[in-house]
Design an enzyme around this catalytic site. Structure first.
Site, short mmCIF file in Angstrom:
data_model
loop_
_atom_site.label_atom_id
_atom_site.label_comp_id
_atom_site.label_asym_id
_atom_site.label_seq_id
_atom_site.Cartn_x
_atom_site.Cartn_y
_atom_site.Cartn_z
CG HIS A 104 -4.02 0.98 4.48
ND1 HIS A 104 -3.68 0.13 3.46
CD2 HIS A 104 -4.92 1.85 3.96
CE1 HIS A 104 -4.35 0.45 2.36
NE2 HIS A 104 -5.11 1.50 2.64
CG ASP A 129 -6.59 2.46 -0.68
OD1 ASP A 129 -5.62 1.95 -1.29
OD2 ASP A 129 -6.76 2.31 0.54
CB CYS A 144 -0.95 0.01 1.19
SG CYS A 144 -0.11 0.03 2.80
#
Length: 258
Positions: free
Chosen positions: A109, A124, A69
């Site tokens: 994250h 995202d 991520c």
């Protein structure tokens, strides 16, 4: 046009002369999700590098690898910046569905917050197969994409001031939490994510430092590969295959070009 802008467009299959607007961001997110896999292969091979703009460009856009991520959303953040968007990075903590609690490894994250015409949205491309594929407003409205339904709810908790909730297409019948994030502590220096990379690489509870994982969206669903299984969702139908090392290498080449 910068090298990063040019190479990002090439990686996802977007023409250099195409102007990206807020209305067409969904197309960018879909192309990105299908082209750049979520993966931990460098971490498993102990071949990680310092998180910098230059290193991310080299890994994701020159060597055409995937990432986790903090890598995927960082490179998208730089791309959006260069295309005129008002964006910042933020940290979040992932919710574990199996145990109904937040991960013990903390705020590892990374996501993107985008401001457009005075409204804030979550963007995202680094949450595995759980991607909204569209900007999700921080005001609670449900956004529907080819991957399911998504919404962001305001909360007041130790984990952050918002949570992303989802109902993945074909998979969820009820809303479930994806992660909580803090919109008050925005980040523009990606070197902060070296701390995240260290935690994910070394923490005993990290889900990404034990065995290889590669996943990406496809035109009809998604594919996920580990060193023991290959899972394919195609138009709502799931198939799962137990594999050995030879088959793992075959599938890695076939589906991820490695």
């Amino acid at each position: 046009m910068s090298e990063l802008n040019t190479l990002f467009r090439k990686r996802i299959g977007m023409p250099e002369d195409e102007t990206i607007t807020f209305a067409t961001l969904g197309n960018v997110l879909e192309k990105t999700a299908k082209a750049i896999p979520f993966e931990n292969l460098c971490m498993i091979a102990n071949e990680t590098n310092e998180i910098t703009r230059e290193n991310l460009l080299n890994k994701l856009l020159v060597k055409n690898e995937g990432g986790l991520c903090y890598e995927l959303n960082s490179i998208l953040y730089f791309f959006l910046l260069e295309n005129g968007f008002q964006v910042a990075l933020a940290r979040g903590i992932v919710y574990k569905q199996a145990t109904q609690e937040y991960q013990s490894i903390g705020r590892t994250h990374v996501t993107i917050l985008l401001t457009h015409e005075g409204r804030k949205y979550l963007v995202d491309t680094g949450f595995g197969g759980n991607l909204p594929l569209k900007p999700v407003p921080l005001t609670g409205e449900t956004v529907t994409s080819s991957n399911g339904e998504f919404r962001v709810k305001e909360v007041n908790s130790d984990h952050g001031d918002y949570v992303l909730e989802m109902k993945l297409k074909y998979k969820d019948t009820e809303w479930r939490i994806g992660y909580a994030f803090d919109s008050t502590k925005l980040i523009s220096d990606v070197t902060e994510f070296n701390e995240i990379q260290t935690v994910i690489g070394e923490h005993p509870d990290s889900p990404f430092n034990k065995s290889p994982l590669v996943t990406r969206l496809t035109e009809s669903g998604n594919v996920t590969l580990t060193n023991s299984t290959f899972t394919k969702w195609e138009n709502g139908v799931v198939t799962k295959e137990g594999i050995d090392e030879v088959r793992y290498r075959e599938l890695l080449r076939e589906w991820f070009g490695k």
